[in-house]
Design a protein around this motif. Structure first.
Motif, mmCIF file in Angstrom:
data_model
loop_
_atom_site.group_PDB
_atom_site.id
_atom_site.type_symbol
_atom_site.label_atom_id
_atom_site.label_comp_id
_atom_site.label_asym_id
_atom_site.label_seq_id
_atom_site.Cartn_x
_atom_site.Cartn_y
_atom_site.Cartn_z
ATOM 1 N N MET A 1 -6.664 0.762 -4.040
ATOM 2 C CA MET A 1 -5.679 0.657 -2.973
ATOM 3 C C MET A 1 -6.330 1.071 -1.661
ATOM 4 O O MET A 1 -7.168 1.965 -1.635
ATOM 5 N N SER A 2 -5.979 0.405 -0.567
ATOM 6 C CA SER A 2 -6.547 0.726 0.733
ATOM 7 C C SER A 2 -5.688 1.785 1.416
ATOM 8 O O SER A 2 -4.459 1.789 1.296
ATOM 9 N N TYR A 3 -6.348 2.682 2.150
ATOM 10 C CA TYR A 3 -5.641 3.789 2.785
ATOM 11 C C TYR A 3 -4.943 3.324 4.051
ATOM 12 O O TYR A 3 -5.507 2.595 4.868
ATOM 13 N N ASN A 4 -3.700 3.746 4.218
ATOM 14 C CA ASN A 4 -2.930 3.473 5.422
ATOM 15 C C ASN A 4 -2.106 4.713 5.724
ATOM 16 O O ASN A 4 -1.185 5.051 4.981
ATOM 17 N N GLY A 5 -2.467 5.409 6.817
ATOM 18 C CA GLY A 5 -1.806 6.665 7.131
ATOM 19 C C GLY A 5 -0.318 6.524 7.376
ATOM 20 O O GLY A 5 0.476 7.379 6.960
ATOM 21 N N ALA A 6 0.088 5.440 8.046
ATOM 22 C CA ALA A 6 1.511 5.241 8.325
ATOM 23 C C ALA A 6 2.296 5.039 7.036
ATOM 24 O O ALA A 6 3.389 5.603 6.858
ATOM 25 N N ASP A 7 1.761 4.237 6.115
ATOM 26 C CA ASP A 7 2.451 4.020 4.839
ATOM 27 C C ASP A 7 2.534 5.320 4.034
ATOM 28 O O ASP A 7 3.546 5.606 3.387
ATOM 29 N N THR A 8 1.461 6.099 4.077
ATOM 30 C CA THR A 8 1.435 7.366 3.344
ATOM 31 C C THR A 8 2.486 8.327 3.882
ATOM 32 O O THR A 8 3.227 8.963 3.121
ATOM 33 N N ALA A 9 2.558 8.443 5.213
ATOM 34 C CA ALA A 9 3.536 9.341 5.824
ATOM 35 C C ALA A 9 4.960 8.854 5.581
ATOM 36 O O ALA A 9 5.874 9.652 5.316
ATOM 37 N N THR A 10 5.168 7.539 5.664
ATOM 38 C CA THR A 10 6.496 6.982 5.411
ATOM 39 C C THR A 10 6.960 7.307 3.996
ATOM 40 O O THR A 10 8.114 7.696 3.775
ATOM 41 N N ALA A 11 6.065 7.159 3.033
ATOM 42 C CA ALA A 11 6.429 7.440 1.642
ATOM 43 C C ALA A 11 6.783 8.914 1.450
ATOM 44 O O ALA A 11 7.764 9.244 0.766
ATOM 45 N N LEU A 12 6.008 9.817 2.052
ATOM 46 C CA LEU A 12 6.290 11.241 1.878
ATOM 47 C C LEU A 12 7.639 11.607 2.485
ATOM 48 O O LEU A 12 8.424 12.354 1.879
ATOM 49 N N ALA B 1 6.085 8.901 -6.958
ATOM 50 C CA ALA B 1 6.265 7.728 -6.101
ATOM 51 C C ALA B 1 5.324 7.777 -4.902
ATOM 52 O O ALA B 1 4.729 6.763 -4.519
ATOM 53 N N VAL B 2 5.165 8.945 -4.297
ATOM 54 C CA VAL B 2 4.284 9.081 -3.135
ATOM 55 C C VAL B 2 2.832 8.829 -3.540
ATOM 56 O O VAL B 2 2.091 8.116 -2.850
ATOM 57 N N GLU B 3 2.420 9.390 -4.658
ATOM 58 C CA GLU B 3 1.027 9.234 -5.073
ATOM 59 C C GLU B 3 0.750 7.846 -5.643
ATOM 60 O O GLU B 3 -0.392 7.374 -5.594
ATOM 61 N N LYS B 4 1.764 7.183 -6.136
ATOM 62 C CA LYS B 4 1.583 5.798 -6.573
ATOM 63 C C LYS B 4 1.221 4.915 -5.387
ATOM 64 O O LYS B 4 0.440 3.961 -5.509
ATOM 65 N N LEU C 1 -0.030 18.336 -4.019
ATOM 66 C CA LEU C 1 1.194 17.966 -3.311
ATOM 67 C C LEU C 1 2.413 18.541 -4.013
ATOM 68 O O LEU C 1 3.318 19.086 -3.363
ATOM 69 N N ARG C 2 2.443 18.460 -5.331
ATOM 70 C CA ARG C 2 3.597 18.970 -6.087
ATOM 71 C C ARG C 2 3.777 20.471 -5.857
ATOM 72 O O ARG C 2 4.882 20.942 -5.580
ATOM 73 N N ARG C 3 2.693 21.223 -5.940
ATOM 74 C CA ARG C 3 2.769 22.671 -5.730
ATOM 75 C C ARG C 3 3.137 22.986 -4.280
ATOM 76 O O ARG C 3 3.967 23.864 -4.006
ATOM 77 N N GLY C 4 2.531 22.274 -3.339
ATOM 78 C CA GLY C 4 2.808 22.543 -1.935
ATOM 79 C C GLY C 4 4.255 22.287 -1.562
ATOM 80 O O GLY C 4 4.877 23.076 -0.838
#
Length: 266
Positions: free
Chosen positions: A1-12, A32-35, A63-66
């Protein structure tokens, strides 16, 4: 999968708010976020010798612990920021956090009882095969930024879509619209597509606006790759202006949709 900061932030933000509102559990939200973007960790942002470390997250944790630790600390909401040069959308300071978010093109602001925590995503590569996301945490201003409401963003997106579509159909060279863009434009008319980036519990309007914004983002990305051969300077200027306005409307729509999780239902 290619990294996209906006998509990552949107999912979180989307899945984080769904978890806080009780629509999903923590494990489901993190999965779901890590998928979407791969394994993720939280840690303090790098500092220089004369900068004190953030008081937020000094240890690197999953991420889960944080997220669990932040919930215990009283976290109440996630907010999305999608800034661009000249447009600090979703940001309210301080300058150090704003600069980091602008460099990344995205950030998440976590609301805590007496402060706010900023999370900035960066691609995390380790060794020859590990690719994930690291969220660099630092202090953020607790005040609410000036962002549009969901209704305002919906109207702005509709107008920008109309103007950009007209520009793409009338400005580009005589060979016509490439098939990739034609297909992307056709997808805009398919309300049944289940491709929205939000999580359970969001208002139906937010799902619709986020889905449309996601499809339009594909149009913008494809259009920016078009060869400008055969275009006059005026045509290139008009196309560029239309795409910039559409990009701004897309970012506003995603921010408004993601941040609407706790809006009162009309």
């Amino acid at each position: 999968m290619s990294y996209n900061g906006a998509d990552t932030a949107t999912a979180l933000v989307a899945w984080g708010n769904a978890w806080l509102a009780g629509h999903v559990g923590l494990d489901e939200a993190v999965d779901a976020v890590e998928k979407a973007s791969g394994p993720q960790i939280l840690g303090a942002a790098p500092t220089t010798a004369d900068e004190p470390p953030s008081a937020a997250l000094l240890d690197e944790v999953t991420l889960r612990r944080g997220l669990g630790d932040l919930r215990v600390a009283g976290m109440t909401a996630f907010r999305l920021a999608l800034p661009a040069p000249g447009d600090p959308l979703g940001l309210s300071g301080p300058p150090a956090f704003n600069r980091a978010a602008l460099d990344a093109g995205a950030a998440v602001i976590v609301s805590l009882p007496d402060r706010a925590l900023g999370l900035v995503p960066v691609e995390d590569r380790r060794g020859s095969s590990y690719v994930g996301v690291r969220w660099n945490s630092q202090d953020a201003a607790p005040g609410l930024p000036d962002v549009p409401t969901l209704a305002e963003a919906d109207r702005q997106l509709t107008l920008a879509m109309r103007d950009a579509t007209e520009a793409l159909l009338t400005v580009d060279d005589v060979s016509g619209i490439p098939p990739e863009i034609a297909d992307a434009l056709a997808d805009l008319r398919d309300p049944g597509r289940n491709d929205h980036p939000l999580a359970p519990g969001y208002p139906q309007r937010a799902h619709r606006v986020a889905a449309l914004a996601g499809r339009l983002a594909v149009v913008v990305e494809l259009a920016r790759r078009l060869d400008a051969h055969g275009l006059t300077a005026d045509q290139m200027h008009r196309r560029g202006d239309a795409l910039r306005l559409l990009d701004g409307a897309i970012r506003r729509a995603l921010v408004a949709a993601c941040n609407s999780a706790f809006d009162p239902v009309p």
